[in-house]
Design a protein around this motif. Structure first.
Motif, short mmCIF file in Angstrom:
data_model
loop_
_atom_site.label_atom_id
_atom_site.label_comp_id
_atom_site.label_asym_id
_atom_site.label_seq_id
_atom_site.Cartn_x
_atom_site.Cartn_y
_atom_site.Cartn_z
N LEU A 147 42.21 44.21 31.77
CA LEU A 147 43.33 43.45 31.46
C LEU A 147 44.05 42.79 32.64
N TYR A 148 44.44 43.79 33.25
CA TYR A 148 45.13 43.35 34.76
C TYR A 148 44.38 42.46 35.53
N LEU A 149 43.07 42.56 35.66
CA LEU A 149 42.09 41.68 36.37
C LEU A 149 41.89 40.35 35.83
N HIS A 150 41.71 40.22 34.62
CA HIS A 150 41.59 39.04 34.01
C HIS A 150 42.77 38.29 33.50
N GLU A 151 43.90 38.93 33.19
CA GLU A 151 45.05 38.18 32.61
C GLU A 151 46.32 38.56 33.53
N LEU A 152 46.50 39.44 34.15
CA LEU A 152 47.92 39.53 34.70
C LEU A 152 48.12 39.35 36.12
N TRP A 153 46.99 39.39 36.91
CA TRP A 153 47.04 38.90 38.30
C TRP A 153 46.98 37.31 38.52
N GLY A 154 47.34 37.02 39.56
CA GLY A 154 47.23 35.52 39.90
C GLY A 154 46.25 34.74 39.37
N GLN A 155 45.02 35.13 39.92
CA GLN A 155 43.74 34.45 39.34
C GLN A 155 42.98 35.53 38.53
N CYS A 156 42.02 35.16 37.87
CA CYS A 156 41.08 35.99 37.21
C CYS A 156 40.05 36.66 38.02
N VAL A 157 39.96 37.77 38.19
CA VAL A 157 38.99 38.51 38.83
C VAL A 157 37.89 39.29 37.97
N VAL A 158 36.65 38.49 37.92
CA VAL A 158 35.55 38.84 37.18
C VAL A 158 34.86 40.17 38.07
N GLN A 159 34.81 41.31 37.44
CA GLN A 159 34.36 42.66 38.29
C GLN A 159 32.72 42.46 38.31
N LYS A 160 32.14 41.83 37.26
CA LYS A 160 30.58 41.68 37.21
C LYS A 160 29.86 43.06 37.16
N ASP A 161 30.45 44.23 37.44
CA ASP A 161 29.55 45.25 37.34
C ASP A 161 30.30 46.41 36.75
N VAL A 162 30.86 46.43 35.63
CA VAL A 162 31.59 47.38 34.92
C VAL A 162 30.32 48.28 34.37
N LYS A 163 30.46 49.49 34.88
CA LYS A 163 29.65 50.58 34.22
C LYS A 163 30.17 51.83 34.57
N SER A 164 29.41 52.92 33.92
CA SER A 164 30.08 54.14 33.98
C SER A 164 29.70 54.80 35.53
N SER A 165 28.84 54.54 36.23
CA SER A 165 28.84 54.88 37.57
C SER A 165 29.84 54.39 38.51
N ASN A 166 30.48 53.22 38.05
CA ASN A 166 31.74 52.52 38.88
C ASN A 166 33.19 52.85 38.40
N VAL A 167 33.07 53.81 37.43
CA VAL A 167 34.35 54.55 36.92
C VAL A 167 34.50 55.82 37.46
N LEU A 190 21.40 45.52 34.61
CA LEU A 190 20.88 44.99 33.61
C LEU A 190 21.39 45.35 31.98
N ARG A 191 21.36 46.55 31.97
CA ARG A 191 21.91 47.23 30.49
C ARG A 191 23.22 46.96 30.19
N TYR A 192 24.10 46.42 31.17
CA TYR A 192 25.41 46.21 30.86
C TYR A 192 25.78 44.89 31.06
N VAL A 193 24.60 43.87 31.29
CA VAL A 193 24.91 42.55 31.18
C VAL A 193 24.87 42.03 29.95
N ALA A 194 25.85 41.13 29.60
CA ALA A 194 25.75 40.32 28.36
C ALA A 194 24.43 39.56 28.27
#
Length: 120
Positions: A35-55, A89-93
């Motif tokens: 939410l912060y990256l997409h809506e609340l910061w000045g520009q939208c940041v698309v992380q492009k690699d949200v996955k369990s190994s990056n949490v 790939l398994r996390y890409v829409a």
């Protein structure tokens, strides 16, 4: 981080330590970051690699999103055309895999895949 990545935690035989309160906290933390990256910061940041190994999970199981190597700044409510598919790939829409267009919706799809992994 003291509890390593969410992926290591889920696949490392410690899944039994995952009560519903802990799962809810992790999901809420990830959602807050997106939410912060997409809506609340000045520009939208698309992380492009949200996955369990990056949490990453700290000692209190608070979730932190990492690895912004594929991230892109885009104007709010706009798409970004890419020439190659980025991310795991398994996390890409599916529509991104076909069109090469990424947007904040890509991260939301990936977030849904992570939630399914947590719930599994």
């Amino acid at each position: 981080m003291s509890n390593e990545s969410l992926d290591n935690f889920l696949s490392g035989g410690r899944r039994g330590e995952f009560d519903w309160k802990r799962r809810y906290t992790i999901v809420s933390d990830i959602a807050s970051v997106i939410l912060y990256l997409h809506e609340l910061w000045g520009q939208c940041v698309v992380q492009k690699d949200v996955k369990s190994s990056n949490v990453m999970l700290d000692s209190e199981f608070n979730a932190k999103l990492g690895d912004f190597g594929l991230a892109r700044l885009v104007k709010h409510n706009q798409w970004s055309q890419t020439t190659t598919i980025a991310g795991t790939l398994r996390y890409v829409a599916p529509e991104c895999a076909v069109t090469g267009i990424s947007s904040s919706e890509l991260d939301v799809f990936s977030f849904g895949a992570v939630v399914l992994e947590i719930d599994h």
